[in-house]
Write a protein that holds these residues in place. Structure first.
Motif, mmCIF file in Angstrom:
data_model
loop_
_atom_site.group_PDB
_atom_site.id
_atom_site.type_symbol
_atom_site.label_atom_id
_atom_site.label_comp_id
_atom_site.label_asym_id
_atom_site.label_seq_id
_atom_site.Cartn_x
_atom_site.Cartn_y
_atom_site.Cartn_z
ATOM 1 N N HIS A 67 0.814 -1.217 0.000
ATOM 2 C CA HIS A 67 0.000 0.000 0.000
ATOM 3 C C HIS A 67 0.846 1.264 0.000
ATOM 4 N N LEU A 68 1.822 1.305 -0.873
ATOM 5 C CA LEU A 68 2.649 2.505 -1.020
ATOM 6 C C LEU A 68 2.223 3.282 -2.256
ATOM 7 N N PRO A 69 2.036 4.582 -2.132
ATOM 8 C CA PRO A 69 1.739 5.384 -3.315
ATOM 9 C C PRO A 69 2.924 5.351 -4.282
ATOM 10 N N PRO A 70 2.695 5.422 -5.580
ATOM 11 C CA PRO A 70 3.810 5.459 -6.539
ATOM 12 C C PRO A 70 4.736 6.620 -6.221
ATOM 13 N N GLY A 71 6.026 6.392 -6.400
ATOM 14 C CA GLY A 71 7.004 7.435 -6.095
ATOM 15 C C GLY A 71 8.385 6.841 -5.917
ATOM 16 N N THR A 72 9.303 7.683 -5.514
ATOM 17 C CA THR A 72 10.679 7.264 -5.280
ATOM 18 C C THR A 72 11.006 7.423 -3.801
ATOM 19 N N TYR A 73 11.576 6.372 -3.212
ATOM 20 C CA TYR A 73 11.780 6.346 -1.766
ATOM 21 C C TYR A 73 13.226 5.963 -1.424
ATOM 22 N N ALA A 74 13.574 6.269 -0.171
ATOM 23 C CA ALA A 74 14.799 5.727 0.423
ATOM 24 C C ALA A 74 14.376 4.641 1.412
ATOM 25 N N VAL A 75 15.038 3.496 1.368
ATOM 26 C CA VAL A 75 14.656 2.355 2.204
ATOM 27 C C VAL A 75 15.857 1.935 3.037
ATOM 28 N N ARG A 76 15.626 1.729 4.341
ATOM 29 C CA ARG A 76 16.722 1.384 5.251
ATOM 30 C C ARG A 76 16.436 0.038 5.899
ATOM 31 N N ALA A 77 17.413 -0.853 5.820
ATOM 32 C CA ALA A 77 17.325 -2.157 6.478
ATOM 33 C C ALA A 77 18.324 -2.196 7.623
ATOM 34 N N SER A 78 17.881 -2.661 8.780
ATOM 35 C CA SER A 78 18.767 -2.674 9.948
ATOM 36 C C SER A 78 18.439 -3.855 10.839
ATOM 37 N N MET A 79 19.414 -4.227 11.632
ATOM 38 C CA MET A 79 19.225 -5.272 12.634
ATOM 39 C C MET A 79 20.338 -5.141 13.658
ATOM 40 N N ALA A 368 -1.550 -2.037 26.524
ATOM 41 C CA ALA A 368 -2.054 -2.436 25.207
ATOM 42 C C ALA A 368 -1.909 -1.242 24.296
ATOM 43 N N LYS A 369 -1.493 -1.474 23.076
ATOM 44 C CA LYS A 369 -1.356 -0.358 22.144
ATOM 45 C C LYS A 369 -1.677 -0.814 20.727
ATOM 46 N N VAL A 370 -2.174 0.129 19.968
ATOM 47 C CA VAL A 370 -2.569 -0.117 18.583
ATOM 48 C C VAL A 370 -1.925 0.942 17.704
ATOM 49 N N VAL A 371 -1.388 0.521 16.577
ATOM 50 C CA VAL A 371 -0.860 1.451 15.583
ATOM 51 C C VAL A 371 -1.723 1.298 14.330
ATOM 52 N N VAL A 372 -2.362 2.382 13.928
ATOM 53 C CA VAL A 372 -3.251 2.361 12.762
ATOM 54 C C VAL A 372 -2.679 3.269 11.684
ATOM 55 N N PRO A 373 -2.061 2.706 10.634
ATOM 56 C CA PRO A 373 -1.555 3.548 9.539
ATOM 57 C C PRO A 373 -2.670 3.851 8.543
ATOM 58 N N PHE A 374 -3.302 5.010 8.679
ATOM 59 C CA PHE A 374 -4.416 5.358 7.798
ATOM 60 C C PHE A 374 -3.950 5.545 6.362
ATOM 61 N N SER A 375 -2.707 5.971 6.185
ATOM 62 C CA SER A 375 -2.126 6.107 4.856
ATOM 63 C C SER A 375 -0.620 6.051 5.020
ATOM 64 N N ALA A 376 0.098 6.241 3.912
ATOM 65 C CA ALA A 376 1.559 6.247 4.004
ATOM 66 C C ALA A 376 2.065 7.466 4.759
ATOM 67 N N ARG A 377 1.188 8.450 5.002
ATOM 68 C CA ARG A 377 1.617 9.682 5.647
ATOM 69 C C ARG A 377 0.896 9.970 6.965
ATOM 70 N N VAL A 378 -0.030 9.139 7.367
ATOM 71 C CA VAL A 378 -0.773 9.365 8.612
ATOM 72 C C VAL A 378 -0.878 8.056 9.393
ATOM 73 N N ALA A 379 -0.504 8.099 10.649
ATOM 74 C CA ALA A 379 -0.662 6.935 11.525
ATOM 75 C C ALA A 379 -1.104 7.415 12.899
ATOM 76 N N VAL A 380 -1.923 6.614 13.549
ATOM 77 C CA VAL A 380 -2.421 6.937 14.881
ATOM 78 C C VAL A 380 -1.997 5.834 15.841
ATOM 79 N N HIS A 381 -1.502 6.251 17.007
ATOM 80 C CA HIS A 381 -1.108 5.305 18.054
ATOM 81 C C HIS A 381 -2.036 5.509 19.251
ATOM 82 N N VAL A 382 -2.548 4.411 19.784
ATOM 83 C CA VAL A 382 -3.384 4.460 20.983
ATOM 84 C C VAL A 382 -2.754 3.533 22.020
ATOM 85 N N ARG A 383 -2.522 4.076 23.222
ATOM 86 C CA ARG A 383 -1.880 3.278 24.270
ATOM 87 C C ARG A 383 -2.689 3.377 25.556
#
Length: 724
Positions: A67-79, A368-383
């Motif tokens: 669910h990513l809008p078309p575009g150009t991104y930077a992506v970071r992988a870490s561990m 208890a917490k919920v993360v709701v990503p409404f879009s690629a640019r909006v997310a809501v956290h409830v704790r």
């Protein structure tokens, strides 16, 4: 029943969030693997920078970000344990899946880990505007830490007086009542609602992914109590594949330095700690369950204890990337209570009249917490969170403590209105209640709305501005409030250089115990002070981080923390009274320098790796009004940690130094000495098991961080850690 309201609300939001839809039209998928072995890295973190989207690699190292809008991104992988890799210019096309492969190189030192404590969102350490130190799970395992205190005691600028944490001189010693540092569990506050005290044994070291230590006022985002700093404990997520982890450690206390100090047969003094944890994911559901036992005879009279803990975590990822987490930790502690020694000739014994001092504590902390990503640019956290603490029969069978209840709720929104802006806003509510015959029955609450904008002016320049309003109120009593602004800047003029500066305000109201406690302990009477005012601060921080080579960095920061109405324990030796009072003006300023280096080389046809960590914090904690030192604060803290690895063998040595404390409360004329501890450890990998052995306080150094309390003598230990 109100105790469960916030938790139920979070669960309700989780169910409602399942219906959230998205308009994404592209996706990323790929694999994260070890660059040397080519094996997949389950649990590796993949972030799409500039969005709220990300994913974790499964048991095969595969990940999908949908669910990513078309575009150009930077992506970071870490561990953790590997160098992060950032891929620029990744294109997402409408209706197509973009494939990526990341090969991560193993690293012995975490040079630029991901942290969340700086801005309530994932962020690279080098891009933060404030000073942060990170303790990784690997650091905890290497030290064979038996609790959070041992995990944190080598972090730069951190010092413990008893079980009370002190970050850059913010906190002295108040016997656990009140603390200027806020402890978070996965971003959720966990402290006893009546005393403000932390239970450092609540979490088994086996459960910890990393610990983040934010230095200076963090009240703008984290609220009251984050006056002198924030400690955020990140727990491990359930493993994609079934995984059993275990840890066993046994220690033996050596004979006292002087034969005259023997108070029992030294051969009977020992401790053991056992922990086991199992986690597994079943499709979108991940589960983790841990249990531990920690038992010790103690090295002093009344130093014995029995500690048990049980923790559980459940993660569920709904469709459209809605994530729900439930975590619960239960701890039971039964222990003797060593207040002070019998005398300098009997430092490990207590007066016969105090032999009945024993305490039992049980604590339940859950969120208890919920993360709701409404879009690629909006997310809501409830704790929602709940902390129940019961101290039983302390200082006598007639005490009859009642449970203290703390309930919290927080709503947070992350909004990226533009490629260069990240706005974080929300509101936090906390309700505290406690009652005993020693301080009566009291309830209070604070509510705090906040907002922060991180503006990426250029790719190498970030400005941060935030504001929070806190209202604290004792129900039926005093009201206090404060606005806490914050400004910060991070500038990376060159690829290997990071400059940072920040200024922020802090706020902490007195706890119920600091305000109302009336109690007689031994020959001292603790007096209530209902009119005590909230303490406030301004924290200034200026620092830079320079990578001298790819495997060597240096970090230097200058700090100036100004306090008004600082809350300290005041002792009146003439009247034999203790009362919490305000210190009108106080200041702690200083400089902190750290360096980390990792040097791989070949010798005798084998690959060796040497690591070095140095840190020094020099500060001047001062009561400005009376021009004298604040109590129980060393002026210099230093740590040296060196390690050497070859094949399956490893050896480490730690040196911890704290300068002599200038001023104490009870016996000010007694001679004091600096702390000088040397710890030595060895380990060998035997398949999936690591055998460790070592000696703590190798030189048998005798040190009392507070009056009449010696630290442990030389201690030998052996341990096994592993996973299947």
């Amino acid at each position: 029943m109100r105790a469960l309201y916030s938790l139920l609300l979070v669960c309700g939001v989780a169910l409602a969030a399942v219906r959230v839809g998205h308009a994404g039209v592209g996706s990323m998928a790929g694999t994260v693997m070890d660059s040397e072995s080519g094996k997949p890295l389950p649990g590796a973190n993949v972030q799409v920078l500039g969005t709220t989207r990300g994913a974790s690699a499964d048991r095969e190292g595969h990940f999908v970000v949908a669910h990513l809008p078309p575009g150009t991104y930077a992506v970071r992988a870490s561990m953790i344990g590997y160098r992060a890799v950032t891929r620029e210019g990744v294109k997402v096309v409408d209706g197509q899946e973009t494939r990526l492969t990341f090969s991560l190189q193993p690293a012995t030192i975490e040079f630029d880990p991901i942290v969340v404590v700086a801005g309530k969102a994932q962020q690279q350490l080098d891009q933060a505007a404030v000073s942060i130190s990170v303790v990784s799970a690997r650091d905890i395992q290497r030290r064979s830490a038996t609790n959070l205190i041992e995990a944190l005691e080598t972090a730069p600028g951190v010092n413990f007086i008893g079980e009370q944490i002190n970050i850059r001189g913010s906190t002295g010693y108040t016997f656990g009542a009140g603390n200027k540092v806020l402890l978070l569990l996965d971003g959720v506050p966990v402290y006893a609602s009546d005393t403000g005290q932390f239970n450092w044994d609540m979490l088994p070291p086996l459960d910890i992914e990393q610990i983040e230590v934010l230095k200076g006022a963090g009240s703008t985002l984290w609220g009251a109590s984050a006056l002198g700093g924030v400690v955020n404990v990140i727990t491990k997520s359930p493993s994609p594949a079934g995984q059993l982890l275990f840890s066993w450690t046994a220690g033996k206390y050596d004979r006292p330095y002087y034969d005259e100090w023997r108070w029992t047969d030294p051969d009977r003094l020992h401790y053991t700690r056992e922990d086991v944890s199992y986690s597994r994911s079943f499709g979108p559901l991940g589960l983790r369950l841990s249990a531990g036992r920690f038992m010790s005879t103690g090295y002093t009279q009344l130093g014995d204890f029995q500690k048990y803990n049980l923790t559980g975590r459940a993660d569920y990822r709904f469709r459209n990337n809605v994530r729900w987490t439930l975590y619960a930790a239960y701890s039971y502690i039964k222990r003797g209570f060593f207040v002070q020694w019998k005398g300098q000739n009997d430092p490990y014994e207590v007066d016969e009249a105090n032999l009945g001092n024993r305490a039992a504590t049980n604590q339940l902390a859950c969120y208890a917490k919920v993360v709701v990503p409404f879009s690629a640019r909006v997310a809501v956290h409830v704790r929602g969170s709940l902390v129940r603490t019961l101290m039983g029969n302390q200082f006598g069978p007639e005490a009859n403590f009642n449970p203290a209840w703390g309930q919290g709720f927080e709503l947070q929104a992350d909004w990226l209105p533009h490629d260069r802006h990240t706005i974080t806003g929300g509101v936090q509510y906390q309700h505290d209640a406690g009652s005993t015959k020693y301080f009566g029955s009291h309830r209070g609450f604070f509510v705090g709305p906040y907002v922060q904008d991180e503006w990426r002016v250029r790719d190498n320049l970030r400005l941060t501005g935030g504001l929070r309003y806190d209202r604290y109120q004792i129900i039926g009593g005093l009201k206090e409030d404060l606005f806490s602004p914050r400004l910060g800047v991070n500038w990376q003029p060159w690829a290997n250089t990071s400059l940072r500066a920040s200024v922020g305000s802090g706020f902490r109201a007195a706890t119920i115990v600091e305000r109302y406690l009336e109690l007689t302990v031994m020959n001292f009477k603790i007096k209530a002070n209902p009119g005590i005012r909230a303490e406030r601060s301004w924290a200034y921080d200026l620092g830079f981080r320079q990578y001298l080579t790819r495997d060597w960095n240096v970090d230097v920061s200058f700090f100036d923390n100004e306090y008004w109405d600082m809350i300290e324990a005041h002792l009146d030796l003439i009247r034999g009274q203790i009362q919490f009072r305000n210190v009108t003006r106080a200041r702690v300023c200083g400089v902190e320098a750290t360096t980390n280096a990792s040097v791989p080389f070949r010798l005798l046809h084998r690959r060796w790796t040497a690591g070095l960590h140095l840190s020094t914090t020099a500060m001047d904690p001062r009561d400005v009004k009376w021009n004298e030192s604040l109590t129980y604060r060393p002026k210099v803290l230093s740590t040296v940690r060196a390690d050497l690895r070859v094949g399956r063998l490893q050896g480490e040595i730690d040196y911890r130094y704290a300068s002599k404390i200038d001023k104490v409360k009870v016996y000010p004329i007694n001679e004091r000495v600096p702390m000088k501890f040397v710890d030595l450890r060895f380990g060998v990998e035997l398949g999936k098991v690591v055998l460790r052995a070592g000696v703590n306080n190798l030189l048998q150094y005798n040190y009392a961080p507070m009056e009449s309390n010696l630290m442990p003598m030389r201690t030998f230990f052996v341990g096994l850690q592993g996973g299947f």
